[in-house]
Design an enzyme around this catalytic site. Structure first.
Site, PDB file in Angstrom:
ATOM      1  N   CYS A  32      19.503 -71.383 -60.453  1.00  0.00           N
ATOM      2  CA  CYS A  32      18.409 -70.643 -61.065  1.00  0.00           C
ATOM      3  C   CYS A  32      17.278 -70.448 -60.069  1.00  0.00           C
ATOM      4  O   CYS A  32      17.216 -71.099 -59.017  1.00  0.00           O
ATOM      5  CB  CYS A  32      17.845 -71.393 -62.279  1.00  0.00           C
ATOM      6  SG  CYS A  32      19.053 -71.838 -63.539  1.00  0.00           S
ATOM      7  N   ASP A 441      -9.112 -51.597 -32.278  1.00  0.00           N
ATOM      8  CA  ASP A 441      -9.099 -50.496 -33.245  1.00  0.00           C
ATOM      9  C   ASP A 441     -10.519 -50.161 -33.698  1.00  0.00           C
ATOM     10  O   ASP A 441     -11.330 -51.053 -33.984  1.00  0.00           O
ATOM     11  CB  ASP A 441      -8.248 -50.892 -34.452  1.00  0.00           C
ATOM     12  CG  ASP A 441      -8.134 -49.780 -35.472  1.00  0.00           C
ATOM     13  OD1 ASP A 441      -7.269 -48.918 -35.299  1.00  0.00           O
ATOM     14  OD2 ASP A 441      -8.932 -49.790 -36.431  1.00  0.00           O
TER      15      ASP A 441
END
Length: 497
Positions: A32, A441
């Site tokens: 499970c 950037d």
């Protein structure tokens, strides 16, 4: 985590660990997900596995209640840069089905025996067992969500025979494919015309609206489109082409992205799903990201505004590299326009256009064969683009799912016209590295300056050390905060006028 910590997670049904490990119950013979709603088994009856394949190899079958094979993938394999992480990424991309175990081993520079030993030690399963699990899940999707004949579904999922298909499905799911289809009757959502509709699960929370908008802002005409919160794009896949539509999932189930695929060849289903998951970064662990970035005075407010931020990836690792070259020193809108012109000239038309989706993005081979004079770019940028295409097409630079990210970045910056920003942007988006910071950037620097930080590359790089190993998410949060500031300023100016 040790086994006692894992058991506590199972006892509390903590969904954060779904896909990170699996719980097998000796008394029932099933495995499970940790959040399974069934009664928690006694500790002495529980075994833990790092992968679904390992649980299946030990003789356990998938739980019919919690469907552990449908959980998000473990974020560990994308974070890891070692051989095992690279191998798992190749297997998830379908490399074993396309070229066998030998092709994966050769791509990594190992023998098949060495590769199997490494994978078994880390995941508890061999290369073939991991591929078998991926194959079974693909088959399940085709069986339960389409009306495709069973034999066609078997071969499309990668099985070599119908007998192998039936035996695997019974072993993994404890029922025959025909019974699985009967049980799914009434809830199947895909039929006809090569269209498959499925759910892509993720770990909550997720800033899905922001992620889709990020892709939409950069959508290349002809290849992508974004309308009313729905993102669509064309796909180039190993056996053909396709289109995909991605949107927020609806209904009581929640916790998923609605994915609608149209494929010319159903054998590409597993690869298309993997590309969509990478594109939206659906296997990320937002809790781990928040633990590192949430308390930071710069990123904390941005994270609270965008809980569950993702670092969008790609559907073709070469495409972000070319688009990074196009985006050098220009705005997002200008880069998008240049990419559209490139697609119009060198892209491949779809056999069946789908609305505004008419082409796939040009391949490295297409651009390598082009003359720099034929590209709608400056002379220097045209040469950089063609040089990059030649390096990828010849194999000098590997940008595939199993590549060495450090080596790829090093080889990229060796090319003429490819600087650190282009190489690192490619590493972040094209190679899915979660720990890339773009200190040069413009948007990052502006966001840092507005926060009162020194924004020189050296100072920004030093400041970002505290954000590792999630610096890609930090980059996106800084971009998002910068965009939010611009939007607020624009609204204030409009109110003033």
């Amino acid at each position: 985590m040790d086994d006692e910590q894992r058991y506590r997670a199972v006892h509390s049904r903590d969904a954060r660990f779904d896909g990170v490990f699996y719980t097998a119950v000796l008394t029932t013979g099933v495995y499970c997900r940790p959040s399974c709603p069934a009664i928690t088994p006694l500790r002495r009856n529980v075994r833990f596995y790092r992968s679904a394949a390992a649980a299946q190899e030990s003789g356990f079958r998938a739980c019919k209640r919690c469907h552990p094979d449908t959980v998000p993938g473990s974020p560990e394999w994308n974070l890891r840069a070692d051989v095992v992480g690279r191998a798992v990424r190749l297997i998830r991309d379908g490399a074993v089905d396309r070229g066998g175990v030998g092709s994966v081993a050769a791509a990594l520079g190992y023998s098949e025996r060495q590769l199997n030993r490494l994978l078994t030690g880390e995941t508890g399963a061999s290369t073939l067992a991991l591929a078998r699990t991926e194959r079974a899940h693909t088959a399940r999707i085709l069986v339960e969500t389409t009306d495709m004949p069973m034999a066609d579904a078997a071969f499309a999922a990668g099985f070599s025979s119908v007998r192998q298909f039936n035996e695997t499905m019974r072993a993994v799911y404890d029922r025959s494919p025909s019974r699985m289809r009967e049980a799914a009757a009434g809830r199947a959502t895909a039929t006809g015309s090569g269209t498959i509709t499925l759910r892509l699960p993720y770990r909550s929370s997720i800033d899905l609206e922001g992620t889709l908008a990020f892709l939409g802002d950069r959508a290349v005409p002809g290849v992508e489109e974004y309308t009313d919160g729905i993102y669509r794009r064309a796909l180039r896949l190993p056996h053909g082409t396709g289109t995909v539509e991605l949107s927020p999932g609806t209904g009581r189930a929640g916790g998923h992205v609605a994915c609608r695929l149209r494929l010319t060849d159903p054998r590409d289903l597993a690869g298309a799903v993997r590309r969509c998951r990478d594109l939206l970064d659906l296997d990320a662990d937002p809790e781990a990201v928040a633990d590192v970035l949430g308390a930071d005075p710069i990123l904390g407010p941005a994270l609270r505004a965008h809980p569950g931020v993702r670092s969008p990836g790609q559907v073709d690792p070469a495409e972000p590299a070319f688009r990074a070259v196009l985006g050098q020193q220009v705005s997002v809108r200008a880069a998008r326009t240049l990419a559209g012109r490139l697609v119009e000239r060198f892209g491949h038309p779809l056999e069946t256009p789908d609305g505004g989706l008419t082409h796939t993005f040009p391949t490295p081979e297409d651009l390598a064969a082009a003359s720099p004079d034929d590209l709608p770019l400056t002379r220097a940028r045209s040469r950089a683009l063609v040089g990059l295409a030649e390096a990828i097409a010849s194999g000098r630079i590997d940008l595939g799912p199993g590549c060495d990210r450090d080596e790829a970045e090093r080889r990229l910056v060796e090319l003429r016209g490819i600087g650190p920003w282009t190489a690192r942007y490619t590493r972040m988006r094209g190679l899915g590295d979660p720990d890339v910071f773009l200190e040069t950037d413009l948007g990052v620097r502006q966001a840092l300056e507005r926060s009162g930080e020194t924004a020189t590359p050296a100072a920004a790089r030093a400041r970002a050390r505290d954000w590792s190993p999630w610096r890609s998410y930090a980059t996106h949060l800084l971009w998002a905060s910068s965009t939010g500031m611009e939007e607020r300023r624009s609204r204030e100016e409009r109110r003033g006028r």
